[in-house]
Design an enzyme around this catalytic site. Structure first.
Site, PDB file in Angstrom:
ATOM      1  CG  ASN A 130      -0.343  -0.117   2.500  1.00 19.81           C
ATOM      2  OD1 ASN A 130       0.745  -0.692   2.613  1.00 19.81           O
ATOM      3  ND2 ASN A 130      -0.963   0.409   3.524  1.00 19.81           N
ATOM      4  CD  GLU A 227       4.919  -0.895  13.207  1.00 17.60           C
ATOM      5  OE1 GLU A 227       3.722  -0.691  13.474  1.00 17.60           O
ATOM      6  OE2 GLU A 227       5.839  -0.370  13.835  1.00 17.60           O
ATOM      7  CB  CYS A 261      -2.000  -0.261   8.702  1.00 14.30           C
ATOM      8  SG  CYS A 261      -0.924   1.161   8.870  1.00 14.30           S
ATOM      9  CD  GLU A 439       8.590   0.381  11.352  1.00 17.14           C
ATOM     10  OE1 GLU A 439       7.404   0.253  11.010  1.00 17.14           O
ATOM     11  OE2 GLU A 439       9.536   0.348  10.538  1.00 17.14           O
TER      12      GLU A 439
HETATM   13  P1  NAD Z   1       0.749  -9.460   3.515  1.00 18.83           P
HETATM   14  O1  NAD Z   1       0.851  -9.822   4.939  1.00 18.83           O
HETATM   15  O2  NAD Z   1       0.032 -10.358   2.582  1.00 18.83           O
HETATM   16  O3  NAD Z   1       2.206  -9.251   2.875  1.00 18.83           O
HETATM   17  C1  NAD Z   1       3.151  -8.389   3.475  1.00 18.83           C
HETATM   18  C2  NAD Z   1       4.536  -8.762   2.974  1.00 18.83           C
HETATM   19  O4  NAD Z   1       4.893 -10.052   3.490  1.00 18.83           O
HETATM   20  C3  NAD Z   1       4.660  -8.874   1.462  1.00 18.83           C
HETATM   21  O5  NAD Z   1       5.894  -8.340   1.058  1.00 18.83           O
HETATM   22  C4  NAD Z   1       4.616 -10.376   1.226  1.00 18.83           C
HETATM   23  O6  NAD Z   1       5.228 -10.783   0.031  1.00 18.83           O
HETATM   24  C5  NAD Z   1       5.382 -10.864   2.431  1.00 18.83           C
HETATM   25  N1  NAD Z   1       5.153 -12.269   2.798  1.00 18.83           N
HETATM   26  C6  NAD Z   1       4.105 -13.051   2.500  1.00 18.83           C
HETATM   27  N2  NAD Z   1       4.260 -14.279   3.064  1.00 18.83           N
HETATM   28  C7  NAD Z   1       5.443 -14.258   3.724  1.00 18.83           C
HETATM   29  C8  NAD Z   1       6.152 -15.205   4.512  1.00 18.83           C
HETATM   30  N3  NAD Z   1       5.681 -16.435   4.727  1.00 18.83           N
HETATM   31  N4  NAD Z   1       7.325 -14.826   5.064  1.00 18.83           N
HETATM   32  C9  NAD Z   1       7.809 -13.583   4.875  1.00 18.83           C
HETATM   33  N5  NAD Z   1       7.179 -12.647   4.131  1.00 18.83           N
HETATM   34  C10 NAD Z   1       6.009 -12.974   3.567  1.00 18.83           C
HETATM   35  O7  NAD Z   1       0.119  -7.989   3.500  1.00 18.83           O
HETATM   36  P2  NAD Z   1      -0.370  -7.150   2.254  1.00 18.83           P
HETATM   37  O8  NAD Z   1      -1.628  -7.758   1.756  1.00 18.83           O
HETATM   38  O9  NAD Z   1       0.760  -6.933   1.327  1.00 18.83           O
HETATM   39  O10 NAD Z   1      -0.670  -5.740   2.972  1.00 18.83           O
HETATM   40  C11 NAD Z   1      -1.842  -5.457   3.635  1.00 18.83           C
HETATM   41  C12 NAD Z   1      -1.700  -5.633   5.133  1.00 18.83           C
HETATM   42  O11 NAD Z   1      -0.618  -4.846   5.635  1.00 18.83           O
HETATM   43  C13 NAD Z   1      -2.913  -5.145   5.876  1.00 18.83           C
HETATM   44  O12 NAD Z   1      -3.262  -6.059   6.876  1.00 18.83           O
HETATM   45  C14 NAD Z   1      -2.455  -3.839   6.501  1.00 18.83           C
HETATM   46  O13 NAD Z   1      -3.166  -3.430   7.633  1.00 18.83           O
HETATM   47  C15 NAD Z   1      -1.035  -4.146   6.809  1.00 18.83           C
HETATM   48  N6  NAD Z   1      -0.281  -2.894   6.989  1.00 18.83           N
HETATM   49  C16 NAD Z   1       0.181  -2.565   8.252  1.00 18.83           C
HETATM   50  C17 NAD Z   1       0.852  -1.368   8.449  1.00 18.83           C
HETATM   51  C18 NAD Z   1       1.378  -0.941   9.800  1.00 18.83           C
HETATM   52  O14 NAD Z   1       2.307  -0.123   9.857  1.00 18.83           O
HETATM   53  N7  NAD Z   1       0.835  -1.428  10.901  1.00 18.83           N
HETATM   54  C19 NAD Z   1       1.059  -0.509   7.367  1.00 18.83           C
HETATM   55  C20 NAD Z   1       0.563  -0.880   6.129  1.00 18.83           C
HETATM   56  C21 NAD Z   1      -0.099  -2.078   5.938  1.00 18.83           C
END
Ligand code: NAD
Length: 470
Positions: A130, A227, A261, A439
């Site tokens: 995002n 996060e 998020c 962070e």
């Molecule tokens: P996701 O959890 O599907 O993926 C996040 C990252 O993890 C990607 O780069 C993905 O390729 C990687 N990944 C996937 N499987 C993995 C594994 N087994 N081991 C290591 N890495 C792996 O999330 P998304 O769909 O890309 O993003 C949306 C989510 O992110 C939402 O839940 C959102 O709330 C969260 N988010 C949190 C914050 C925060 O700062 N708290 C900020 C932005 C987004």
């Protein structure tokens, strides 16, 4: 090789090579060596490299913003702001690099005892799709400022600006192997988080992936910060300034097309003003311009991925099936060239009950769920009726109520009479299923370093003391 598609019209943008396991391994070896050399440079020197990087990134703000908009579909106004924030982030941590100090501890006995803050070595940042450019900066800048190498895995759908960031950092004088952006999907991510050469993991993503990452990290006892997602409430009391509330609620849920998020996805409104506020929001949403994010009049763009657009649409259908009322929906774009874009109509639901999925699960799209409360106690109970704890907004004209409610709310980030304001100078993170670790701000120095305690015997004759200082 993966084809990267633009969410604006579905057209292919670029092709990105994903590394083989041997390449991942070579990158980690190189990063380990680079970290060892980098930590020996003075903190002031490291800071200067970050400040030079900040200067260069600022010059490239427009170019980066345009690429980010093409890859994410986010409004140019947003991606410009995020690109500028990435430069700010390098500036902040560049200035911070030589201000991290240990302490001298007045232990009893003939000892000079002090602490040092030490870098971990290779720090791994894993980020979602995002906010790809700014999140890459937010992971890399503090990691290298405090003496680590930084390996960054962007999301497979949005790697382009992170790769560009790595090239700009090299141009600014960041050593060759110190920052490595490794594109790839979950297999690449899993290979990285499970590798013992990674000494710290700072993960941003969903709670589902977060759990898998925490498990993999546990095998090597690698420290992790998480996060994760949210289902953040905005609490509106009957003495609030409704004009400001409308603006705060709209940017809080429709900014980034809801893919934040910290999205304020649950609107909790005091009964006596609920009809009025719902009508004001509905009027704005029905007139909202959804369309090409490069057009300055556009207020909401497409979702970043087709998968996310489908997921959001299924939340909307299910909300209707479960009996929530659609209070407003923005019109979909009509331009023929956008027909294949990943658009979802921003939607406001009223009458959302706490047991509905709309009240409990993160949509990560432009969907607002309105519920009503009678009094402060019920507002707080509803706010807490979720497993997440990332953010919350409080809208009231009463200073005492604002601080009273802020004190009891279980959320990492709270805004009073505002929403979605962020700075690298402030700690950021969540509680509960929104994660742990912080962070930003002074907490970043704690996250990216570990504490070493050093004891020096200062009397003339040497002595070994067991069981505590005298
Ligand atoms: P996701 O959890 O599907 O993926 C996040 C990252 O993890 C990607 O780069 C993905 O390729 C990687 N990944 C996937 N499987 C993995 C594994 N087994 N081991 C290591 N890495 C792996 O999330 P998304 O769909 O890309 O993003 C949306 C989510 O992110 C939402 O839940 C959102 O709330 C969260 N988010 C949190 C914050 C925060 O700062 N708290 C900020 C932005 C987004």
């Amino acid at each position: 090789m993966r084809t990267i598609a633009s969410p604006i019209d579905g057209s292919p943008l670029d092709e990105v090579d994903e590394p083989a396991p041997a390449e991942i391994s070579a990158a980690l070896d190189a990063a380990t060596i680079a970290a060892e050399q980098w930590r020996r440079r003075s903190a002031t020197e490291r800071g200067r490299v970050l400040l030079e990087a900040s200067r260069l990134l600022r010059q490239h703000t427009s170019e980066i913003a345009e690429l980010e908009t093409l890859n994410t579909g986010k409004l140019l106004t947003e991606t410009r702001r995020e690109a500028a924030r990435a430069a700010d982030c390098f500036e902040y941590f560049g200035g911070y690099a030589d201000k991290v100090t240990g302490t001298v501890v007045p232990v009893p006995g003939a000892y000079h005892a002090y602490t040092r803050r030490e870098p971990f070595g290779v720090s791994l940042g894993v980020i979602p799709w995002n906010v790809p450019y700014f999140f890459a900066a937010k992971k890399i800048a503090p990691a290298i400022a405090f003496g680590n190498a930084s390996v960054l895995k962007p999301s497979p759908e949005t790697p382009l600006t992170a790769l560009r960031l790595a090239a700009l950092l090299r141009e600014a004088g960041v050593p060759e192997d110190l920052v490595q952006v490794i594109p790839g999907g979950s297999a690449t991510g899993a290979a990285l988080v499970g590798d013992p050469r990674v000494k710290l993991i700072v993960f941003t993503g969903s709670d589902r992936t977060g759990r898998a990452v925490a498990k993999a990290a546990a095998a090597n006892l690698t420290p992790v910060a998480m996060e994760l997602g949210g289902k953040s409430p905005q609490l509106v009391f009957d003495d609030a300034q409704l004009d400001s509330v409308v603006e705060g609620v709209l940017t809080g849920i429709f900014g980034g097309c809801g893919q934040m998020c910290i999205a304020g996805s649950r609107l909790l409104v005091q009964e006596s003003i609920a009809d009025d506020l719902t009508a004001r929001l509905a009027a704005r949403v029905e007139a909202m311009i959804v369309g090409d994010p490069r057009d300055p009049d556009t207020e909401v763009g497409p979702q970043v991925t087709r998968r996310q657009a489908d997921k959001t649409s299924s939340f909307i259908s299910e909300g209707i099936e479960q009996g929530a009322q659609v209070a407003a929906q923005a019109p979909m774009p009509q331009r023929a060239d956008l027909a294949r874009g990943f658009f979802v109509a921003p939607t406001v639901f009223a009458g959302v009950r706490p047991d509905m999925r709309l009240a409990q699960e993160e949509v990560f799209g432009p969907v607002l769920a309105i519920s009503r409360f009678r009094d402060e106690d019920e507002a707080i109970a509803l706010a807490h009726d979720t497993q997440f704890g990332l953010a919350a907004g409080i809208w009231t004209n009463s200073a005492s109520r604002a601080h009273r409610v802020a004190e009891v709310l279980r959320a990492g980030n709270i805004w009073i009479n505002s929403y979605r304001v962020l700075s690298d100078m402030m700690p950021f993170g969540g509680v509960g299923m929104s994660g742990y670790g912080r962070e930003g701000g002074t907490e970043a120095a704690g996250l990216y370093t570990w504490t070493k305690s050093v004891w020096t015997w200062t009397a003339e004759h040497s002595a070994v003391v067991f069981g505590g200082a005298r």
